[in-house]
Design an enzyme around this catalytic site. Structure first.
Site, short mmCIF file in Angstrom:
data_model
loop_
_atom_site.label_atom_id
_atom_site.label_comp_id
_atom_site.label_asym_id
_atom_site.label_seq_id
_atom_site.Cartn_x
_atom_site.Cartn_y
_atom_site.Cartn_z
N SER A 1 0.84 -1.20 0.00
CA SER A 1 0.00 0.00 0.00
C SER A 1 0.87 1.25 0.00
CB SER A 1 -0.92 0.00 1.22
OG SER A 1 -1.82 -1.08 1.17
N GLU A 2 1.94 1.24 0.81
CA GLU A 2 2.92 2.33 0.80
C GLU A 2 4.31 1.80 1.08
OE1 GLU A 2 -0.91 4.48 1.70
OE2 GLU A 2 0.15 3.10 3.03
N THR A 3 5.30 2.58 0.66
CA THR A 3 6.71 2.35 0.95
C THR A 3 7.30 3.68 1.40
OG1 THR A 3 6.89 0.56 -0.68
CG2 THR A 3 8.93 1.67 -0.06
#
Length: 295
Positions: free
Chosen positions: A46-48
């Site tokens: 979903s995010e990094t």
């Protein structure tokens, strides 16, 4: 060939392979914006996050957050997970980290067990609650495969709100939550009809049962079909509910990710202050992978 170390964690859970996974590049100096975006797409979480030296040496780090197709000004589980990773490297000061982000300064308080192991963190959202446009019930229902009657409007209509990043908050009937399924064509129609959304249409569906909340989040236009745990949206719900119901403070427990097989537990608070309603979100975090990227 430059190499960049990264670690992954599962956030808002106390066990591996639950919660929301996050990749953290602990020293992103020398990386271009394009490389950060490419790595976020490659990791496919979903995010990094990408950790850089702070502009103000009194702060812990500058943290950039990318999802699969763009950069985020703020997000919940990336801050909790990044704080836990950096605290395990000894980067906190008396259990506190300060992250410079596009949405503002984010304070994170780390939690440790009796053996001094980092077990989780709580973040303070960088902005007070703000609200934007209301969206039509029928359009929202079409986006998630529900009937207009499944949308509850007694407390509020589907409304865009933010404590650092914008979501559309939608209360639904309890039995409808599990039936929700994104329709990307309907998303495109609704987004195109409302230019004020600026291309961002992330729907956070929730069911309220006293101090307990169950939720799901869909953002297919940004590459996230469904998110296992959305800290920034959860904090926004807590702030919105306090604004609607009155009082000085409120606390909630929110469950998300159950339908995905990645159950997540988020602990939320909201408080009235001089500049509006502020919110916090916290939860557990466990390490999973370590590795290197070759660029």
């Amino acid at each position: 060939m430059p190499t960049y170390a990264y670690e992954t964690v599962d956030v808002f859970t106390d066990r591996r392979f639950g919660g929301n996974p996050l990749a953290v590049f602990t020293d992103a100096r020398g990386m271009s914006d394009g490389e950060m975006q490419a790595l976020a797409a490659e990791m496919n979480y979903s995010e990094t996050t990408f950790v850089l030296p702070p502009e103000d040496p009194a702060h812990t780090a500058r943290v950039r957050i990318f999802h699969r197709t763009g950069e985020m000004p703020f997000a919940g589980h990336p801050n909790v997970g990044t704080a836990c990773v950096l605290a395990r490297h000894g980067r906190d000061k008396d259990g506190v980290l300060l992250f410079e982000e596009l949405a503002g300064l984010v304070e994170v308080k780390v939690e440790r067990d009796g053996a001094d192991n980092v077990t989780g963190a709580t973040i303070a959202a960088p902005q007070p609650l703000s609200t934007g446009i209301e969206l039509p019930v029928d359009g929202i229902a079409s986006c998630v495969g529900l009937a207009p009657a499944d949308i509850i409007v007694a407390a509020h209509r589907p409304i865009q709100a933010s404590v650092g990043v914008k979501f559309v908050l939608v209360e639904v009937k309890a039995e409808a939550l599990a039936r929700a399924l994104p329709d990307i064509s309907a998303y495109r129609v609704l987004e195109a009809a409302h230019p004020v959304l600026q291309g961002r249409l992330s729907l956070f569906l929730y069911v309220r049962e006293g101090g307990k909340i169950r939720a799901r989040m869909f953002a297919p236009l940004a590459g996230t079909w469904e998110d296992p745990a959305t800290g920034s949206a959860s904090a926004t719900v807590a702030a919105l509910l306090l604004s609607l119901e009155g009082g000085d403070s409120a606390s909630f427990e929110l469950t998300q990710g159950v339908e995905m097989g990645r159950p997540s537990l988020l602990k939320l608070t909201a408080q009235r202050g001089a500049d509006g309603i502020r919110a916090t979100v916290g939860g557990g975090c466990v390490p999973v992978f370590r590795g290197e990227a070759l660029l």
